[in-house]
Enzyme design. Structure first.
Site, PDB file in Angstrom:
ATOM      1  N   GLU A 132      24.928  61.946  -0.789  1.00  0.00           N
ATOM      2  CA  GLU A 132      23.493  61.848  -0.015  1.00  0.00           C
ATOM      3  C   GLU A 132      23.613  62.536   1.245  1.00  0.00           C
ATOM      4  O   GLU A 132      24.540  62.694   1.580  1.00  0.00           O
ATOM      5  CB  GLU A 132      22.956  60.436   0.231  1.00  0.00           C
ATOM      6  CG  GLU A 132      22.632  59.791  -1.065  1.00  0.00           C
ATOM      7  CD  GLU A 132      22.119  58.430  -0.830  1.00  0.00           C
ATOM      8  OE1 GLU A 132      21.665  58.054   0.204  1.00  0.00           O
ATOM      9  OE2 GLU A 132      21.661  57.804  -2.064  1.00  0.00           O
TER      10      GLU A 132
ATOM     11  N   HIS B   1      18.372  61.900  -2.552  1.00  0.00           N
ATOM     12  CA  HIS B   1      19.128  61.133  -3.434  1.00  0.00           C
ATOM     13  C   HIS B   1      19.431  61.883  -4.419  1.00  0.00           C
ATOM     14  O   HIS B   1      18.698  62.252  -5.482  1.00  0.00           O
ATOM     15  CB  HIS B   1      18.020  59.984  -3.883  1.00  0.00           C
ATOM     16  CG  HIS B   1      17.485  59.009  -2.975  1.00  0.00           C
ATOM     17  ND1 HIS B   1      16.655  58.062  -3.373  1.00  0.00           N
ATOM     18  CD2 HIS B   1      18.065  58.368  -1.968  1.00  0.00           C
ATOM     19  CE1 HIS B   1      16.311  57.167  -2.405  1.00  0.00           C
ATOM     20  NE2 HIS B   1      17.286  57.250  -1.495  1.00  0.00           N
TER      21      HIS B   1
ATOM     22  N   ASP C 194      16.372  51.829   2.821  1.00  0.00           N
ATOM     23  CA  ASP C 194      15.302  52.879   3.335  1.00  0.00           C
ATOM     24  C   ASP C 194      14.345  52.098   3.893  1.00  0.00           C
ATOM     25  O   ASP C 194      13.754  52.644   4.879  1.00  0.00           O
ATOM     26  CB  ASP C 194      14.809  53.832   2.027  1.00  0.00           C
ATOM     27  CG  ASP C 194      16.009  54.724   1.713  1.00  0.00           C
ATOM     28  OD1 ASP C 194      17.211  54.827   2.435  1.00  0.00           O
ATOM     29  OD2 ASP C 194      15.834  55.187   0.464  1.00  0.00           O
TER      30      ASP C 194
ATOM     31  N   HIS D 289      15.673  62.121   3.651  1.00  0.00           N
ATOM     32  CA  HIS D 289      16.689  61.542   2.864  1.00  0.00           C
ATOM     33  C   HIS D 289      16.913  62.187   1.632  1.00  0.00           C
ATOM     34  O   HIS D 289      15.838  62.539   0.952  1.00  0.00           O
ATOM     35  CB  HIS D 289      16.508  60.020   2.916  1.00  0.00           C
ATOM     36  CG  HIS D 289      17.557  59.424   2.417  1.00  0.00           C
ATOM     37  ND1 HIS D 289      19.004  59.198   3.014  1.00  0.00           N
ATOM     38  CD2 HIS D 289      17.835  58.553   1.407  1.00  0.00           C
ATOM     39  CE1 HIS D 289      19.521  58.464   2.230  1.00  0.00           C
ATOM     40  NE2 HIS D 289      18.836  57.971   1.176  1.00  0.00           N
TER      41      HIS D 289
END
Length: 159
Positions: free
Chosen positions: A38, A100, A111, A98
């Site tokens: 990540e 994933h 989150d 972000h």
């Protein structure tokens, strides 16, 4: 707004989010570099009016960020200096992005807790932070955008 922008909206929120496609390409580069772990960073921008947030810059992970296959902790080294430089230009912290890898573009409980905390923290001066989550892998990315309110509401934005 530029025609090269992607507009995210929700029928449940009056706020729209505008992001230039080149900024997504920049985030994808960070994702490629981090894969299979990540990664993430900060969204910088301004409000064009009371209803349109425009993301104008993306900051990648700072060198003290921690990254794993299923977790990312954004560091803070050098971030305050960058945010101050942007602030002096009249553009501000608007939220987080972000990645994933091989996952879904939906926020985890961590989150959501993080963005809700940011919306209630006066140090951020961001009562409605934006979260962009990118999922997938090399050359096959998906993204979703979310808007969080200080009341704890989360709005999934569509494009």
């Amino acid at each position: 707004m530029l025609t090269n922008n992607i507009i995210f909206y929700s029928d449940e929120s009056s706020i729209k989010i505008s992001v230039n496609k080149d900024l997504f390409n920049k985030m994808y580069q960070y994702c490629d570099k981090s894969y299979p772990n990540e990664t993430g960073g900060i969204l910088i921008g301004t409000y064009l009016d009371k209803q349109t947030a425009e993301i104008v810059a993306v900051i990648g992970p700072s060198e003290d960020s921690k990254t794993w296959k299923t977790r990312f902790n954004r560091g803070a080294k050098g971030i305050n200096k960058l945010l101050k430089e942007y602030w002096e230009q009249g553009i501000y912290y608007l939220g987080e992005w972000h990645f994933h890898p091989n996952g879904s573009p939906y926020p985890s409980n961590i989150d959501t807790d993080t963005l809700t905390s940011i919306s209630n923290n006066s140090k951020y001066s961001c009562p409605e932070p934006i979260l962009i989550i990118i999922s997938g892998s090399h050359n096959c990315y998906n993204q979703k955008s979310y808007l969080y309110s200080s009341t704890g509401q989360k709005f999934e934005m569509n494009c």
